[in-house]
Design an enzyme around this catalytic site. Sequence first.
Site, PDB file in Angstrom:
ATOM      1  N   HIS A 108      -2.867  93.847  13.239  1.00 44.50           N
ATOM      2  CA  HIS A 108      -2.207  94.386  14.615  1.00 44.50           C
ATOM      3  C   HIS A 108      -0.991  95.237  14.386  1.00 44.50           C
ATOM      4  O   HIS A 108      -0.222  94.950  13.791  1.00 44.50           O
ATOM      5  CB  HIS A 108      -1.554  92.983  15.380  1.00 44.50           C
ATOM      6  CG  HIS A 108      -2.614  92.002  15.590  1.00 44.50           C
ATOM      7  ND1 HIS A 108      -3.151  91.855  16.962  1.00 44.50           N
ATOM      8  CD2 HIS A 108      -3.077  90.958  14.936  1.00 44.50           C
ATOM      9  CE1 HIS A 108      -3.855  90.520  16.900  1.00 44.50           C
ATOM     10  NE2 HIS A 108      -4.165  90.285  15.556  1.00 44.50           N
TER      11      HIS A 108
ATOM     12  N   HIS B 188      -8.646  93.721  10.057  1.00 47.03           N
ATOM     13  CA  HIS B 188      -7.779  92.741  11.259  1.00 47.03           C
ATOM     14  C   HIS B 188      -6.266  92.890  10.870  1.00 47.03           C
ATOM     15  O   HIS B 188      -5.633  92.251  10.170  1.00 47.03           O
ATOM     16  CB  HIS B 188      -8.383  91.244  10.961  1.00 47.03           C
ATOM     17  CG  HIS B 188      -7.845  90.604  12.111  1.00 47.03           C
ATOM     18  ND1 HIS B 188      -8.607  89.752  12.944  1.00 47.03           N
ATOM     19  CD2 HIS B 188      -6.505  90.438  12.724  1.00 47.03           C
ATOM     20  CE1 HIS B 188      -7.858  89.145  13.644  1.00 47.03           C
ATOM     21  NE2 HIS B 188      -6.723  89.485  13.723  1.00 47.03           N
TER      22      HIS B 188
ATOM     23  N   ASP C  97      -3.566  90.101   9.375  1.00 49.61           N
ATOM     24  CA  ASP C  97      -3.270  89.933  10.673  1.00 49.61           C
ATOM     25  C   ASP C  97      -2.021  90.828  11.074  1.00 49.61           C
ATOM     26  O   ASP C  97      -2.129  91.849  11.849  1.00 49.61           O
ATOM     27  CB  ASP C  97      -3.101  88.519  10.864  1.00 49.61           C
ATOM     28  CG  ASP C  97      -3.231  87.811  12.131  1.00 49.61           C
ATOM     29  OD1 ASP C  97      -3.837  88.688  13.051  1.00 49.61           O
ATOM     30  OD2 ASP C  97      -2.958  86.892  12.545  1.00 49.61           O
TER      31      ASP C  97
ATOM     32  N   GLU D  68      -9.375  79.753  15.495  1.00 51.17           N
ATOM     33  CA  GLU D  68      -8.035  79.918  14.700  1.00 51.17           C
ATOM     34  C   GLU D  68      -7.255  78.578  15.185  1.00 51.17           C
ATOM     35  O   GLU D  68      -6.902  77.573  14.458  1.00 51.17           O
ATOM     36  CB  GLU D  68      -7.477  81.318  15.040  1.00 51.17           C
ATOM     37  CG  GLU D  68      -6.171  81.391  14.409  1.00 51.17           C
ATOM     38  CD  GLU D  68      -5.411  82.561  15.061  1.00 51.17           C
ATOM     39  OE1 GLU D  68      -5.443  83.019  15.982  1.00 51.17           O
ATOM     40  OE2 GLU D  68      -4.471  82.996  14.357  1.00 51.17           O
TER      41      GLU D  68
ATOM     42  N   GLY E  90      -4.439  86.307  21.310  1.00 53.57           N
ATOM     43  CA  GLY E  90      -3.318  85.422  21.876  1.00 53.57           C
ATOM     44  C   GLY E  90      -3.696  84.062  21.886  1.00 53.57           C
ATOM     45  O   GLY E  90      -4.238  83.692  20.734  1.00 53.57           O
TER      46      GLY E  90
ATOM     47  N   HIS F 141     -10.674  86.769  18.539  1.00 52.30           N
ATOM     48  CA  HIS F 141     -10.045  85.763  17.858  1.00 52.30           C
ATOM     49  C   HIS F 141     -10.537  84.174  18.444  1.00 52.30           C
ATOM     50  O   HIS F 141     -10.475  84.142  19.522  1.00 52.30           O
ATOM     51  CB  HIS F 141      -8.666  85.656  18.209  1.00 52.30           C
ATOM     52  CG  HIS F 141      -7.745  86.710  17.511  1.00 52.30           C
ATOM     53  ND1 HIS F 141      -7.985  88.300  17.904  1.00 52.30           N
ATOM     54  CD2 HIS F 141      -6.661  86.856  16.625  1.00 52.30           C
ATOM     55  CE1 HIS F 141      -6.909  88.909  17.201  1.00 52.30           C
ATOM     56  NE2 HIS F 141      -6.260  88.008  16.356  1.00 52.30           N
TER      57      HIS F 141
HETATM   58  N1  ADE Z   1      -1.861  88.304  17.929  1.00 51.09           N
HETATM   59  C1  ADE Z   1      -1.316  88.639  16.796  1.00 51.09           C
HETATM   60  N2  ADE Z   1      -1.611  87.659  16.032  1.00 51.09           N
HETATM   61  C2  ADE Z   1      -2.376  86.677  16.524  1.00 51.09           C
HETATM   62  C3  ADE Z   1      -3.332  85.811  15.926  1.00 51.09           C
HETATM   63  N3  ADE Z   1      -2.948  85.520  14.690  1.00 51.09           N
HETATM   64  N4  ADE Z   1      -3.943  84.996  16.699  1.00 51.09           N
HETATM   65  C4  ADE Z   1      -4.003  85.470  18.125  1.00 51.09           C
HETATM   66  N5  ADE Z   1      -3.349  86.464  18.782  1.00 51.09           N
HETATM   67  C5  ADE Z   1      -2.475  87.125  17.866  1.00 51.09           C
HETATM   68 ZN    ZN Z   2      -5.051  88.490  15.013  1.00 50.00          ZN
END
Ligand code: ADE
Ligand code: ZN
Length: 346
Positions: free
Chosen positions: A23, A21, A288, A210, A180, A207
């Site tokens: 980005h 995970h 992340d 969270e 998002g 996601h």
């Molecule tokens: N985009 C980048 N990091 C994120 C996160 N932690 N949660 C949702 N979207 C994301």
């Molecule tokens: Zn993420």
Amino acid sequence: MFSDETAPLNKYVVLPKVELHRHLEGSLRLATMLDIARQHGVTVPVSLLNLSGLVQVQDQDPLTFSNFLDKFKTLRLFYKSPDVIHRVTAEAVEDAAKDNVRYLELRFTPVALSRAEGFPLHDVMDWVIASAREAAKKYKIKVGLIASVNRHESPELAEQVAWLAAGQMKNGLVGLDLAGNEAEFKSEPFYGLFKEARQAGLRITIHAGEWGPAQNVREAIENLGAERIGHGVRVMEDESVVSLARERGVAFEVCVTSNFQSGVVKTFESHPLPRMLENGLKVTVNTDDPSVSRITLAHEYQQVCERLNVPMDALKRSVLLAAESAFLGEPAKQELSASLKTELKR
Ligand code: ADE
Ligand code: ZN
């Protein structure tokens, strides 16, 4: 010799690791952003310190999801040319390789990369895929790509991304992710396109749990076909969802520093990762957004070991579990797992 600062970290750097995970848009080096700002006239403050405040979480920042997501709004200003997208992709792969990540699943958001300059979605996907492939070869790391779509953006654009992603499976694109603003946007408008993506053979990670409740984890598994959950730490609020995830063998892509910085947990030490392990959930450790959070995967392993008191043996098991949960075909997955097992035994 290592200094006192780096010696404890080195133990986690040398550990062979798997990242499920990460980005791309949260992985831009600060020095590269500064270069791009100068070369392309991006209208952001051009001193390192000021720029850092806009694109990276600071110690004095509010620990909220909106502060965290705001960094990505500024980051969108940097995707100025195909060369920039090539460079940031290659550097993200290089950084993972230097941190001893053996297999990286790098997710990227075509809508984010295309937005500033109006690049066509299929072009930005081609650029990321070609750059990641080339960098993987150069830095001797295995890379799988995941296309991300955001809950807070148009489902119609997301559908286009999913459709294009399905066409890129032959080129190393392995999955589709929903990311998002989970606090304010539902996943329901995306059910149909995730179903089609699954049918096309894309692997699914969502996601959930969270910034939203455990129920969102249930929804991700039952209605979006998630095999893995991004974060998912709030699953611990509902025993029935814990059972569901356990029964289905769903893996959790846990990102402890990100969770602390975006207000998921009140204190670092209260992070539920150890309880997730105790409850028999499949827990993997991830970054992340390493640049936004100013961390590396080695750093995250250190934090989990030293601040959450998870023993090294359990961490090694989570590396193997991450390999087993990779969105790879069987032969490639077996090969990765076997080589990690050998190395981790040493
Ligand atoms: N985009 C980048 N990091 C994120 C996160 N932690 N949660 C949702 N979207 C994301
Ligand atoms: Zn993420």
